[in-house]
Design an enzyme around this catalytic site. Structure first.
Site, PDB file in Angstrom:
ATOM      1  N   GLU A  71       0.870  -1.229   0.024  1.00 17.08           N
ATOM      2  CA  GLU A  71      -0.142   0.049  -0.140  1.00 17.08           C
ATOM      3  C   GLU A  71       1.079   1.199   0.086  1.00 17.08           C
ATOM      4  OE1 GLU A  71      -3.152  -0.248   2.996  1.00 17.08           O
ATOM      5  OE2 GLU A  71      -4.030  -1.999   1.721  1.00 17.08           O
ATOM      6  N   GLU A  99      -5.623  -8.854   0.460  1.00 18.91           N
ATOM      7  CA  GLU A  99      -6.167  -8.333   1.624  1.00 18.91           C
ATOM      8  C   GLU A  99      -7.694  -8.215   1.529  1.00 18.91           C
ATOM      9  OE1 GLU A  99      -5.013  -5.097   4.147  1.00 18.91           O
ATOM     10  OE2 GLU A  99      -2.777  -5.764   3.768  1.00 18.91           O
TER      11      GLU A  99
END
Ligand code: NAG
Ligand code: NAG
Ligand code: NAG
Length: 358
Positions: free
Chosen positions: A128, A239
């Site tokens: 991320e 995720e």
């Protein structure tokens, strides 16, 4: 040579298997370090989860570095070897600690060799980072990220490090929020990777109709958009999850009942079909429960989760909401992802308060 052939053979074998597991940070909910025994306990519990037929055998890591050390190899590696747990390795690419991540990666290769390599299905350079570096990430105070050019350099560096080692044939990727992948300013990263790691949470998409009844639709749309920019490269679900408790987010209600619906509708069709690392087995302890909490087993590690994991209802579970209406109404609004509390622990690899270890 011996190593290279072994790695190739294993890569061929693992190419046929589908990965299924959870994400694992390097610290516990109270910020203390995870050590080998802790990782072994988590990995063993995951394999024995009631109702799952032992399918949760893979572990995604965020860092190669043992918590609170400078560059020691994370003890998840010997724990994975001891419990025969598959690994999706991660290097934490933000915050200027890549040199130590590389040191730990090299050490893991030389220390654990083939026993280690045979478990590794992929390496993610970063997690991320592009999201945290984006307008939205900055607005959400998500923390320090990296820009796409820098990330591409790191990806190249990791490829050079593993070349000629037991990890030579392991595919190298990057994990990010799905709207970072669809942001065309980041296309150089897509070119640089072998696979794209997709992080997506309809729960956080509060500028959309993000109640549980529309969650599968939002998830499916975001996967399709990511696949569209991925071209021929694989998209791995690195995720996703739905909180069992905590504050609501837009229409999204955090509850065990909704976490089960999300598991049935989103998780079950993925398990065994698409490489998936669920968020998360446990993010709460007797002393700390994050808000929201995504952990499916609750505050006490147990093989019996807070809801039925068996996927019995999943084949016929379909979202009743229609995709087009909700999506159209939200076109143009920005997505808001937030950093999950448990992931703050990951930033310890960049050298926060190490005194707490003592
Ligand atoms: C798109 O990506 C670039 C480069 O990573 C970033 O600077 C920008 O903020 C992103 N745009 C949005 C809307 O997030
Ligand atoms: C399946 O759905 C029915 C009806 O909604 C419910 O009563 C039952 O508990 C569910 N079973 C599982 C395993 O989720
Ligand atoms: C339930 O799902 C199965 C498998 O996808 C399918 O063959 C069957 O037609 C579905 N049944 C109903 C009632 O939707």
């Amino acid at each position: 040579m011996h190593y290279t052939l072994a790695a190739l053979a294993l890569a061929a074998a693992s190419a046929e298997a589908v990965s299924q597991g959870f994400n694992y940070g390097s610290t516990k909910p109270d910020d203390s370090s995870m050590f080998q025994a802790d990782f072994e306990e988590q990995f063993t519990n995951a394999k024995n989860l009631v109702g799952t037929d032992g399918g949760f055998t893979s572990a995604r890591l965020y860092t190669m570095i043992q918590a609170y050390s400078t560059s020691d190899v994370i003890s998840a590696i010997p724990a994975a070897i001891a419990t025969d747990t598959e690994l999706l390795l991660g290097l934490w690419a933000s915050g200027g600690d890549m040199a130590n991540e590389i040191t730990a990666l090299k050490a893991a290769i030389s220390q654990y060799g083939d026993d280690f390599a045979k478990l590794v299905v992929g390496i993610s350079v970063g997690s991320e980072d592009l999201y945290r570096n984006s307008v939205e990430g900055v607005e959400a105070s998500a923390g320090v990220g990296v820009n796409p050019d820098e990330l591409v350099e790191y990806i190249k560096e990791v490829r050079e490090v593993i070349a000629g080692t037991v990890l030579a044939s392991v595919p190298v990727g990057h994990v990010d929020t799905w709207d970072s992948w669809t942001n065309s300013s980041n296309s150089a990263v897509i070119e640089a990777v072998d696979w794209l790691g997709f992080d997506g949470y309809p729960f956080w998409q509060s500028t959309f109709e993000n109640g549980i009844s529309n969650a599968k639709t939002l998830f499916d749309e975001s996967v399709e958009k990511t696949k569209a920019v991925a071209g021929s490269k694989e998209v791995w679900i690195t995720e996703t999850g739905w909180p069992v408790s905590g504050d609501n987010e837009g229409d999204a209600v955090a509850s065990v009942a909704n976490a089960k619906i999300y598991w049935d509708e989103v998780g079950c069709p993925l398990f065994g079909a698409t490489n998936t690392w669920w968020y998360i087995q446990q993010d709460a302890s007797s002393s700390v429960t994050p808000n929201p909490s995504f952990g499916i087993v609750g505050s006490t590690l147990s093989t019996t989760a807070l809801f039925d994991l068996s996927c019995k209802n999943s084949t016929n579970a379909t979202s009743t909401a229609t995709a087009s209406s909700s999506y159209a109404s939200a076109t143009g609004s920005k997505l808001i992802f937030k950093l999950q509390p448990a992931k703050f622990s990951i930033t310890f690899t960049t050298g926060v308060d190490k005194s707490r270890l003592s």
